[in-house]
Design a protein around this motif. Structure first.
Motif, PDB file in Angstrom:
ATOM      1  N   LEU A 153       0.739  -1.050   0.033  1.00 30.86           N
ATOM      2  CA  LEU A 153      -0.062  -0.155  -0.077  1.00 30.86           C
ATOM      3  C   LEU A 153       0.775   1.122  -0.126  1.00 30.86           C
ATOM      4  O   LEU A 153       0.444   2.349  -0.744  1.00 30.86           O
TER       5      LEU A 153
ATOM      6  N   ARG B  88      -4.605   8.286   0.864  1.00 33.43           N
ATOM      7  CA  ARG B  88      -3.650   9.162   0.229  1.00 33.43           C
ATOM      8  C   ARG B  88      -4.060  10.611   0.118  1.00 33.43           C
ATOM      9  O   ARG B  88      -5.399  10.787   0.173  1.00 33.43           O
TER      10      ARG B  88
ATOM     11  N   ASP C  94      -3.620  -0.180  -4.262  1.00 33.40           N
ATOM     12  CA  ASP C  94      -4.477   0.569  -3.282  1.00 33.40           C
ATOM     13  C   ASP C  94      -5.338  -0.059  -2.270  1.00 33.40           C
ATOM     14  O   ASP C  94      -5.709   0.744  -1.141  1.00 33.40           O
TER      15      ASP C  94
ATOM     16  N   LYS D   9      -7.063  -0.533   3.223  1.00 36.24           N
ATOM     17  CA  LYS D   9      -6.991   0.509   2.065  1.00 36.24           C
ATOM     18  C   LYS D   9      -6.025   1.686   2.570  1.00 36.24           C
ATOM     19  O   LYS D   9      -5.680   2.149   3.352  1.00 36.24           O
TER      20      LYS D   9
ATOM     21  N   GLY E 121       2.364   1.989  -3.475  1.00 32.48           N
ATOM     22  CA  GLY E 121       1.462   2.198  -4.529  1.00 32.48           C
ATOM     23  C   GLY E 121       1.266   1.157  -5.611  1.00 32.48           C
ATOM     24  O   GLY E 121       0.701   1.280  -6.400  1.00 32.48           O
TER      25      GLY E 121
END
Length: 448
Positions: A388, A417, A394, A414, A391
């Protein structure tokens, strides 16, 4: 506590890890130590795990019983009066161990009697008793859960991070051994009782060793380190994880010392006389004379407290802090947020503690995410965060069916960002989706 003393302990344990026999170091240990503090053991383990000797907590865990036997009879006890009061977490912890030991003995007696008789009716009765006692014994999970989720976070805040890692790893090994006992016992009456006895004794040996480690090492560290407020926090949050076999018979209400109200009549009393400059100076009379204390008051600081009911711009509209908190707590999800520095920062209060899938308490807030998980799944947790944070993903989804509750649990990790795409942390949400499988039709739009 001398550095030299810690160094000697460190060297002895390092020799054990390098293959020396316990007998070869026991005599030298006895020569140097008439009593060893549990704090010294904690510091020694920390030294080993943070040194360049290449020793990991897995290494220490693998020789945990060897270390324990080395210290038996040499560990200095710590006496704290409150710990003997009913309801105190230490008192409850020890009472649980007594009850668990008793259940352990009853299981052993039942298995032995079962193996010695050929009377099928008696075996049937014994088997019923065995199931009951194993269910009682299995409540050690609650005992371990409280230890791992209430004791360990506070220990880590005081710098004792090595014992929790090692002990949690051994706890998981004991859990696995007990699972084997439950599996083999389910084979009776058709299975071989000697196999059940063998798996049980393997579990019992490690389980009894852990009781010694808890009471002779762990609790000694806690009693030397924890404040009364720490124990009060644990007492207040213990119900979240439950108790093993026994429950507290009374609420612990500690005695609080009030300082400054009781001065000895034999000591001279200082008399404070305010001067004419109100709030600017104070004259103090003592048997030796007078002295004056002057001061300049600071300007009154403006309050920075947030009005929890004041509407604030929030997403696409407006919410107060109180409304946002209520909304998060009314979502049918268990929410947990770990920030970008891997610190457990928030969890919502959507369900009662007893119904939580992944139990959380206030004591865990501020804890590094690594320390919130048992060692056996730590690599998986780190892998999720790496996916996560980098990247590469996600979102990571997982699900499982709980054998205990029958719930079908769906878990989502999750990446959070900001508007610029910068990683700010991980949001975990957990939901029981079993009701979705039980919908009776393709559509429902009435109000019944």
């Amino acid at each position: 506590m001398s550095d030299q003393r810690i160094q000697i302990l460190r060297d002895i344990l390092l020799e054990l890890h390098q293959g020396a026999s316990p007998e070869s170091v026991q005599e030298r240990f006895n020569q140097h130590f008439t009593g060893v503090s549990a704090l010294e053991i904690s510091l020694m383990e920390h030294e080993l795990m943070t040194s360049d000797a290449g020793i990991t907590f897995e290494d220490i865990m693998s020789l945990c019983n060897v270390h324990t036997n080395l210290f038996k009879g040499a560990i200095t006890a710590v006496e704290v009066a409150d710990a003997d009061q009913e309801g105190h977490p230490v008192y409850v912890f020890k009472q649980e161990n007594l009850a668990l030991r008793a259940a352990l003995l009853r299981v052993r007696r039942i298995l032995t009697s079962y193996a010695e008789t050929t009377d099928t009716d008696l075996q049937t009765d014994l088997l019923k008793g065995l199931r009951h006692q194993l269910n009682l014994l299995g409540q050690f999970e609650r005992h371990y859960d409280r230890k791992e989720n209430l004791f360990f976070p506070i220990m880590e805040r005081y710098g004792h991070d090595a014992p929790p890692q090692v002990m949690w790893g051994v706890d998981d090994q004991i859990r696995e051994l007990f699972a084997q006992v439950m599996t083999t016992s389910q084979s009776l009456p058709d299975g071989d009782v000697t196999v059940v006895l063998t798996t049980f004794e393997a579990f019992a040996k490690e389980f009894e060793e852990m009781i010694f480690k808890e009471e002779a090492i762990l609790l000694m560290i806690l009693l030397e380190t924890f404040t009364q407020d720490d124990w009060l926090t644990i007492a207040e949050e213990s119900e979240t994880y439950g108790y093993a076999i026994i429950k507290p018979t009374a609420k612990w209400v500690p005695h609080r010392e009030v300082f400054g109200e009781m001065a000895s009549a034999d000591q001279p009393q200082a008399v404070v006389q305010p001067t004419q400059a109100e709030g600017q100076a104070t004259v103090i009379d003592t048997p030796q004379g007078q002295f004056t204390i002057t001061f300049t008051p600071k300007p009154e600081a403006k309050s920075t407290a947030i009005d929890r009911n004041q509407q604030q711009p929030f997403g696409k509209g407006y919410l107060s802090v109180e409304e946002a908190n209520l909304i998060l707590n009314h979502l049918p999800l268990e929410l947990t947020f770990v920030n970008k520095d891997d610190i457990f920062q928030y969890f919502n209060d959507s369900v009662p503690a007893d119904d939580m899938v992944f139990k959380r308490t206030k004591s865990q807030i501020g804890r590094h995410v690594d320390l919130c998980h048992p060692p056996k799944i730590l690599e998986r947790v780190r892998a999720i965060f790496d996916l996560l944070r980098s990247g590469r993903k996600d979102q990571v989804d997982m699900w499982f069916k709980s054998d205990k509750t029958g719930k079908f649990i769906y878990v989502v990790y999750k990446a959070v960002r900001d508007d610029n795409g910068a990683f700010q942390g991980v949001l975990e949400y957990v939901q029981d989706i079993q009701p979705f499988f039980e919908l009776g039709s393709d559509m429902k739009r009435d109000l019944d």
